[in-house]
Design an enzyme around this catalytic site. Structure first.
Site, PDB file in Angstrom:
ATOM      1  N   TYR A 144      46.270 -13.411 -33.144  1.00  0.00           N
ATOM      2  CA  TYR A 144      46.091 -13.918 -34.521  1.00  0.00           C
ATOM      3  C   TYR A 144      44.978 -14.963 -34.556  1.00  0.00           C
ATOM      4  CZ  TYR A 144      47.538 -15.971 -39.050  1.00  0.00           C
ATOM      5  OH  TYR A 144      47.584 -16.439 -40.343  1.00  0.00           O
ATOM      6  N   VAL A 186      59.223 -21.444 -40.207  1.00  0.00           N
ATOM      7  CA  VAL A 186      60.180 -22.545 -40.140  1.00  0.00           C
ATOM      8  C   VAL A 186      60.831 -22.824 -41.495  1.00  0.00           C
ATOM      9  CG1 VAL A 186      58.462 -24.413 -40.448  1.00  0.00           C
ATOM     10  CG2 VAL A 186      60.554 -24.822 -39.136  1.00  0.00           C
ATOM     11  N   ARG A 210      53.864 -30.418 -38.880  1.00  0.00           N
ATOM     12  CA  ARG A 210      53.134 -29.467 -39.710  1.00  0.00           C
ATOM     13  C   ARG A 210      52.968 -30.114 -41.087  1.00  0.00           C
ATOM     14  NH1 ARG A 210      52.977 -27.457 -35.408  1.00  0.00           N
ATOM     15  NH2 ARG A 210      53.173 -25.268 -34.794  1.00  0.00           N
TER      16      ARG A 210
END
Ligand code: NAD
Ligand code: UDP
Length: 315
Positions: A144, A186, A210
Site C-alpha cells: 500500500y 481502529v 493518529r
C-alpha cells in the site's frame, strides 16, 4: 454541468464524495469493482438521472468523456490491502496509469487520493509535504505505502511529460458513517466492539498516535483541491491535526457509547507507525482557508449512531 468520474465511488469516502458532487449539480459516474465497497453505500443515489454506476476494475482500461476524475479505487484498511498485496499494488500502479491515460486523452483534471502512509513511520512531526518519509519497502504495509508512493510518481511524471492536469492529496486517517464494519480499522473496530459489549482491542501499548478527520471535512477539502488553479498540483495534506493516542480513543469511545467493554492489549502489527499528525498550513493557504470543522467527539457521535442503527438492523 460537469461530468465527473469517481473511481472507488461505492466505498466509504467515495460514496460521500458522489453524494456531494451530485448535490453540487454535476453528472457523476461511480466506478467500482465492489472489492471493499458496496451498493448499500450508494443505494440512495441509484435512480438519480445524474448518477451512473459502473462495475469495473481500474486495473483494466476504461473510457468515457469526462471533465474530472477522482481516483479513489484502492482498498484502504490494512486488513483489506494486505489480503491480496499484489492486487493492491496493481490497483495503485496500473489503476493510476489507466486513469491518467484517460485524463491525458480527455484533458480531464485528475485527483489522486494519496495517503499519509507515504510518510511511513515518520521521523519528523507533524508531517509536512516536503518530508520524503520513512517507509519500509519490503514490509507487510509496503504494498500500500509503496503503491501509493509510485502512484504519486506517476501523477507527477504524467504532469511533467504530458502536461496532464493533476492534483495529489495526502489523506490522513478519516472516519465516519459507511466505514465498513469488519475492515479492522481502529475507529470502526472500537465502536463496534463497544456497542456489542466485546473487549476493546488495543494493539501494542496504545501510546501510538493518529489524527482523525471526519469524512465531511475531507470531502470539502477534495472538492476545493479540484477547483484550484492548474498550476497547483499538490501534494497537499488533508487531515485533522487533533492528535490522540489509541488509549485515549478507546476511552472516548467507551464514554460516548456508555459501554461496559473492557480494554485488552494485543500485539502491535509489524511496521505500525508510532505517530501521525498533519501539518495543514499548505491546505489552509491554497484551499481558501480550508480547515477541519468537526471535532472528534461530534464526529464519533455521528459514527456511533450509524453503527448502532446498522447493528440493530442486522439483529
Ligand atoms: P474503501 O475500501 O471503503 O473504498 C475503496 C473503494 O475502492 C471500494 O469501494 C473498493 O471496492 C474500490 N476498489 C478497490 N480496488 C478496486 C479496483 N481494482 N477497481 C475498482 N474499484 C476498486 O476505502 P476508503 O477509506 O473509502 O478509501 C478511499 C481512498 O482514499 C483509497 O484510495 C484510500 O487509499 C484513500 N485513503 C483513505 C484513508 C482513510 O482513512 N479512509 C486515508 C488515506 C487515504
Ligand atoms: N489499532 C488498534 N486496535 C484495533 C485496530 C487498530 O489499536 O482494533 C491501532 C493500529 O495498530 C494503529 C492504529 O490503531 O496503531 C490505527 O490503525 P488503522 O488500521 O485504523 O489505521 P493505520 O494504521 O493505517 O493508520
Amino acid at each position: 454541468m460537469k461530468r465527473i468520474l469517481v473511481t472507488g465511488g461505492a466505498g466509504f469516502i467515495g460514496s460521500h464524495l458522489c453524494e456531494r458532487l451530485l448535490k453540487d449539480g454535476n453528472d457523476v459516474i461511480c466506478l467500482d469493482n465492489y472489492f471493499t465497497g458496496s451498493k448499500d453505500n450508494i443505494r440512495h443515489l441509484i435512480g438519480n438521472d445524474h448518477f451512473e454506476l459502473v462495475r469495473h476494475d481500474v486495473t483494466l482500461p476504461y473510457t468515457a468523456e469526462v471533465d474530472e476524475i477522482y481516483n479513489l479505487a484502492c482498498p484502504a484498511s490494512p486488513v483489506h490491502y494486505q489480503h491480496d498485496p499484489v492486487k493492491t499494488i496493481q490497483t495503485c500502479v496500473i489503476g493510476s496509469m489507466n486513469m491518467l491515460g484517460l485524463a491525458k486523452r480527455t484533458g480531464a483534471k485528475i485527483l489522486q487520493a494519496s495517503t499519509s502512509e507515504v510518510y511511513g513511520d515518520p521521523n519528523i512531526h507533524p508531517q509536512v509535504e516536503s518530508y520524503w518519509g520513512n517507509v519500509n519497502p519490503i514490509g507487510i504495509r509496503s504494498c500500500y505505502d509503496e503503491g501509493k508512493r509510485c502512484a504519486e510518481t506517476l501523477f507527477m511524471d504524467y504532469h511533467r511529460q504530458n502536461a496532464t492536469r493533476i492534483k495529489i492529496i495526502r489523506i490522513f486517517n478519516t472516519y465516519g458513517p459507511r466505514m465498513s464494519m469488519n475492515d479492522g480499522r481502529v475507529v470502526s473496530n472500537f465502536i463496534v466492539q463497544a456497542l456489542q459489549g466485546k473487549d476493546i482491542t488495543i494493539y501494542g501499548d496504545g501510546k501510538q498516535t493518529r489524527s482523525f478527520q471526519y469524512v465531511d471535512d475531507l470531502v470539502e477539502g477534495m472538492v476545493r483541491m479540484m477547483e484550484t488553479d492548474d498550476s497547483f498540483t499538490g501534494p497537499v495534506n488533508i487531515g485533522n491535526p487533533g492528535e490522540f493516542t489509541m488509549l485515549e480513543l478507546a476511552e472516548k469511545v467507551i464514554e460516548l457509547t456508555g459501554s461496559g467493554s473492557r480494554i485488552v492489549f494485543e500485539p502491535l502489527p509489524q511496521d505500525d507507525p508510532r505517530q501521525r499528525k498533519p501539518d495543514i498550513t499548505l491546505a489552509h493557504e491554497k484551499l481558501g482557508g480550508w480547515r477541519p470543522e468537526i471535532k472528534l467527539n461530534e464526529g464519533l457521535g455521528k459514527t456511533i449512531e450509524y453503527f448502532r442503527r446498522l447493528i440493530d438492523r442486522n439483529y
